[in-house]
Design a protein around this motif. Structure first.
Motif, PDB file in Angstrom:
ATOM      1  N   GLY A   1       1.754  -6.653   2.999  1.00 16.41           N
ATOM      2  CA  GLY A   1       3.141  -6.365   2.658  1.00 16.41           C
ATOM      3  C   GLY A   1       3.604  -5.119   3.384  1.00 16.41           C
ATOM      4  N   ASN A   2       4.149  -4.171   2.629  1.00 15.60           N
ATOM      5  CA  ASN A   2       4.664  -2.925   3.204  1.00 15.60           C
ATOM      6  C   ASN A   2       3.698  -1.767   2.969  1.00 15.60           C
ATOM      7  OD1 ASN A   2       7.104  -4.215   3.938  1.00 15.60           O
ATOM      8  ND2 ASN A   2       7.883  -3.957   1.865  1.00 15.60           N
ATOM      9  N   TRP A   3       3.793  -0.780   3.842  1.00 16.45           N
ATOM     10  CA  TRP A   3       2.970   0.430   3.731  1.00 16.45           C
ATOM     11  C   TRP A   3       3.914   1.613   3.656  1.00 16.45           C
ATOM     12  CZ3 TRP A   3      -0.649   2.528   8.182  1.00 16.45           C
ATOM     13  CH2 TRP A   3      -1.415   3.591   7.697  1.00 16.45           C
ATOM     14  N   ASN A   4       3.907   2.290   2.493  1.00 18.92           N
ATOM     15  CA  ASN A   4       4.783   3.430   2.273  1.00 18.92           C
ATOM     16  C   ASN A   4       3.940   4.699   2.253  1.00 18.92           C
ATOM     17  OD1 ASN A   4       6.194   5.520   0.560  1.00 18.92           O
ATOM     18  ND2 ASN A   4       7.816   4.017   0.670  1.00 18.92           N
ATOM     19  N   ILE A   5       4.228   5.608   3.185  1.00 17.46           N
ATOM     20  CA  ILE A   5       3.500   6.882   3.269  1.00 17.46           C
ATOM     21  C   ILE A   5       4.480   7.988   2.888  1.00 17.46           C
ATOM     22  CG2 ILE A   5       2.239   8.458   4.762  1.00 17.46           C
ATOM     23  CD1 ILE A   5       1.500   6.051   6.485  1.00 17.46           C
TER      24      ILE A   5
ATOM     25  N   LEU B   1       0.856  -1.189   0.000  1.00 18.70           N
ATOM     26  CA  LEU B   1       0.000   0.000   0.000  1.00 18.70           C
ATOM     27  C   LEU B   1       0.887   1.233   0.000  1.00 18.70           C
ATOM     28  CD1 LEU B   1      -2.800   1.306   0.210  1.00 18.70           C
ATOM     29  CD2 LEU B   1      -2.619   1.095   2.708  1.00 18.70           C
ATOM     30  N   ILE B   2       0.605   2.159  -0.931  1.00 21.13           N
ATOM     31  CA  ILE B   2       1.421   3.359  -1.087  1.00 21.13           C
ATOM     32  C   ILE B   2       0.526   4.588  -1.018  1.00 21.13           C
ATOM     33  CG2 ILE B   2       3.019   4.601  -2.622  1.00 21.13           C
ATOM     34  CD1 ILE B   2       3.675   1.869  -3.912  1.00 21.13           C
ATOM     35  N   PHE B   3       0.923   5.553  -0.194  1.00 23.34           N
ATOM     36  CA  PHE B   3       0.293   6.873  -0.183  1.00 23.34           C
ATOM     37  C   PHE B   3       1.324   7.866  -0.707  1.00 23.34           C
ATOM     38  CE2 PHE B   3      -2.644   5.954   3.722  1.00 23.34           C
ATOM     39  CZ  PHE B   3      -3.320   5.011   2.964  1.00 23.34           C
ATOM     40  N   SER B   4       0.956   8.637  -1.721  1.00 22.83           N
ATOM     41  CA  SER B   4       1.841   9.669  -2.255  1.00 22.83           C
ATOM     42  C   SER B   4       1.006  10.893  -2.592  1.00 22.83           C
ATOM     43  CB  SER B   4       2.601   9.154  -3.479  1.00 22.83           C
ATOM     44  OG  SER B   4       1.709   8.814  -4.526  1.00 22.83           O
TER      45      SER B   4
END
Length: 766
Positions: free
Chosen positions: A455-459, A436-439
């Motif tokens: 998985g991974n969470w990128n903020i 999950l990606i927040f951009s």
């Protein structure tokens, strides 16, 4: 340069020696359909060898595998198995005769020969061959046939002349392969009924690089025919502009055939009902009167002009290695049950808001790392969603979109969903995300429920709001990025590492580091409730940590490293390690039920508080002179130099305890021991420079082998007790108060120390 150019001209002339060859009989393309044709140069053969050696020969352009080599008397020498070079070839068996530098002929045609099939001959392509051009003559019944898996590459034009009498001249590709490098013309421009030219296809393939022309009179429309309905074959059209010049001919597209329009520029797609249609290459492909019942594929940089009709079971596929934007081909609502498939690692972007209805969306089913960007246009769907490999990206700089209401979500490991809007955007807690990606700078507000990330969470950028709906988070991987997070009353459970460098506002909820075996990086932020669930292994702080409540688990280690730990309340059952060298490595005044290690190689301050097991191994230590350092378990001093002035250590457990070899300032033994034992170190010395206090109850003492040293520089009261060896040292006067009874097995008075025995006090030697 002049010499070079002349040489090149000479080379080209010598390397292409085309013959005009007309069929001689019904037979195979490899040999038997053709006359004996004299060829360039001379050959040498031996009955003991498969090899034919040429001099001045042009084997590569004049001959083909399967041709029969003959002498000028048309006596067979052998059949060609392989052509190695212009001057060497291999026969299928040893040469039939010995020959030296003889002129020769071949029965068969070569790659540069100009071919005519006529006289009603049936010629069968029985291998893989090339010719310069091909003409089907006027004699009725002239036919070109293809064996399964055979192929003919006509590098120039293909012309089918209309028959001179009633009947059909045809090319039946069937399950073979035909490629036409020039134009293809079917002529039936006659008033006579029944004179037909036709090309048919089964499960094979035909490639038309040039234009295709069907020429028939308006009253004789059955005379020029392209019939591709014989199977699941593939037709490729490479000409620019209008692919077909169809004057009254008949084109039967077939119900299982695949059509490819492949030109790098604009093409007009022939109107009709297609099964599979692929738009490849580039330029605008004009679709007028086009219906696709199977799969419509856009690939390359091709775009669509006009709007096709799509069948009820149709599928739309985007397949390219260049960025694509959807166009008229993406009909909304999408009518086909096959749905839309994205096979493009460079990305496909919606050109407008689209609806899939109840039909599926699939990404990266066979192209790794395929991407669908909604481009800030809302995609709606109640169908199934699947990502095998790749990403679905929602929003744009100026528009926020939401996750569609798919009926099912099948997201493979490694697939990602990205919310990238530059304005406020809502984040769905459905589905269970993989990556999950927040951009983008827009605020991301998570809806109510549990946000599950396998998985991974990128903020990255902006602020993530968990507090608006008090969402919980269940994160299997790492939390990374530079964006800010505001939590609410929910719980963030993380099994990976907290690598995010943005701010964290904890709210009233908790953060749980849930990996039971440890190995996690604990974010250096302010927590409300911080819980470490590891019962083995080590959790490691990334920076200074503040928590209203800290919970640790028995058996697990929390290593603060060089960072400070500030906690208001602790439920510490594990192992805490600190190497921080500030005045308060950890918060003072707290109760640490587990183990605490001050284990830096440098000097550290040991703060007051109630410890269970306290280990000070490492460098020099300064014991806090404010508050009490309570120890209910084991005290392990290190080998460093200690500053203890004004400090108090209270052995305050309820069970057995041992007091180690150590020089205390103030030493207290307290607590209800319920009949348990306090052991003074055997063979070592316990020094006290301040106050020695014994308030423990229901306790017995073991002093065997122990030395107890009152070594203060100020006056000290000697506590009534049964000592082993009692030492009085340093300048402070030592006092046995009146009424006190002090017993010992030995007494040493050192350093000119003074001992006052007051009133009725007793000093007894045992």
């Amino acid at each position: 340069m002049i010499v070079c150019c002349c040489y090149l001209f000479f080379f080209q002339v010598q390397s292409i020696d085309a013959a005009n060859v007309t069929s001689a009989a019904t037979g195979n393309w490899s040999a038997t359909a053709w006359p004996n044709t004299g060829r360039t140069g001379t050959i040498t053969t031996s009955t003991g060898s498969l090899t034919v050696t040429g001099t001045g020969t042009l084997f590569l352009t004049e001959l083909s595998v399967g041709n029969i080599i003959k002498n000028t008397s048309n006596v067979v020498i052998g059949t060609i198995a392989a052509i190695n070079s212009n001057t060497s070839l291999t026969l299928t068996s040893n040469a039939a005769s010995n020959n030296t530098s003889i002129a020769y002929r071949s029965q068969g045609v070569g790659p540069v020969d100009v071919i005519t099939i006529n006289s009603g001959h049936d010629v069968t392509v029985d291998g893989i061959f090339t010719c310069a051009s091909l003409t089907i003559g006027t004699t009725v019944g002239t036919t070109l046939l293809f064996n399964d898996n055979s192929a003919l590459n006509c590098t120039g034009n293909l012309v089918m002349s209309f028959p001179s009498a009633n009947g059909t001249n045809s090319i039946s590709v069937a399950n073979g392969s035909l490629a036409v490098g020039g134009t293809c013309t079917l002529s039936a421009n006659t008033n006579t009924t029944g004179r037909v030219t036709a090309i048919t296809l089964g499960n094979g393939s035909i490639t038309f690089t040039g234009a295709v022309a069907l020429n028939a009179r308006s009253n004789r429309t059955t005379n020029a025919i392209l019939d591709f309905s014989g199977g699941a074959g593939t037709i490729t059209f490479g000409a620019a502009g209008n692919v077909f010049s169809n004057t009254n001919g008949i084109v039967t597209l077939g119900s299982s055939t695949t059509y490819i329009y492949s030109n790098a520029g604009a093409q007009t797609v022939f109107g009709g009902n297609y099964f599979n249609l692929t738009l490849r290459g580039g330029g605008a492909k004009t679709l007028t009167g086009v219906t696709v019942t199977g799969t419509l594929t856009r690939s390359g940089t091709a775009t669509v002009t006009g709007t096709p009709s799509l069948g009820a079971s149709s599928t739309l596929v985007y397949r390219s290695n260049a960025p694509q934007t959807t166009g008229n081909e993406f009909i909304t609502p999408f009518p086909g049950t096959g749905g839309v498939v994205i096979e493009n690692a460079a990305g496909v972007t919606l050109g407008s808001a689209r609806s899939l209805g109840a039909n599926p969306l699939r990404i990266g089913m066979d192209t790794l790392n395929s991407i669908l960007n909604d481009g800030g246009f809302q995609l709606t769907s109640t169908g199934a969603f699947e990502i095998n490999s790749g990403a679905f990206r929602l929003g744009s700089a100026g528009n926020a979109t939401t996750y569609p209401n798919f009926s099912t979500n099948l997201l493979s490991s490694g697939s990602s969903i990205e919310y990238l809007s530059g304005v406020a955007q809502s984040v769905s807690t459905t589905p269970n995300y993989q990556q999950l990606i927040f951009s983008g700078v827009g605020t991301k507000t998570v809806t109510s429920g549990i946000l599950t990330v396998n998985g991974n969470w990128n903020i990255n950028g902006g602020t993530t709001l968990l507090n608006s709906n008090n969402a919980d988070v269940n994160l299997t991987g790492d939390l990374s990025g530079t964006g800010n997070i505001t939590s609410g009353s929910g719980t963030i459970q993380i099994n990976g590492n907290w690598l995010n460098s943005g701010s964290f506002t904890p709210g009233s909820g908790s953060v749980v580091y849930a990996n039971n075996s440890g190995g996690q990086t604990v974010g250096g932020v302010t927590y409300n409730i911080l819980t470490l669930n590891n019962s083995t292994g080590t959790q490691t702080a990334a920076n200074n940590i503040t928590a209203s409540v800290l919970n640790t688990t028995a058996g697990g280690t929390f290593n603060m490293g060089s960072f400070q730990l500030s906690a208001s309340n602790v439920n510490h059952n594990g192992i805490l390690e600190t190497q921080n060298t500030s005045a308060t490595p950890i918060s003072s005044g707290l109760t640490w039920v587990g183990n605490v290690f001050y284990n830096a190689a440098s000097e550290q301050t040991v703060v007051s508080g109630n410890y269970n097991n306290l280990n000070l191994s490492g460098g020099n230590r300064v014991l806090s002179n404010t508050g009490i350092i309570g120890i209910s378990g084991v005290f392990t001093p290190g080998s460093g130099v200690y500053t203890v002035t004004g400090s108090t250590i209270d052995f305050n457990g309820t069970g057995d305890q041992s007091i180690p070899d150590f020089n205390f300032s103030n030493l207290t033994v307290s607590g209800n021991r319920s009949g348990n034992t306090i052991s003074f170190v055997n063979g070592g010395t316990i020094g006290v420079s301040g106050i020695f206090s014994l308030t423990a109850t229901s306790v017995s003492y073991i002093v065997t082998g122990n030395t107890f040293n009152y070594n203060g520089t100020d006056p000290q009261i000697i506590v009534p007790f049964d000592y082993n060896i009692l030492i009085i040292s340093s300048s402070g006067t030592k006092i046995i108060e009146t009424g006190s009874i002090v017993n010992c097995t030995g007494l040493d008075i050192l350093d000119d120390a003074k001992l006052n025995i007051e009133g009725t006090a007793q000093l007894n030697f045992l």
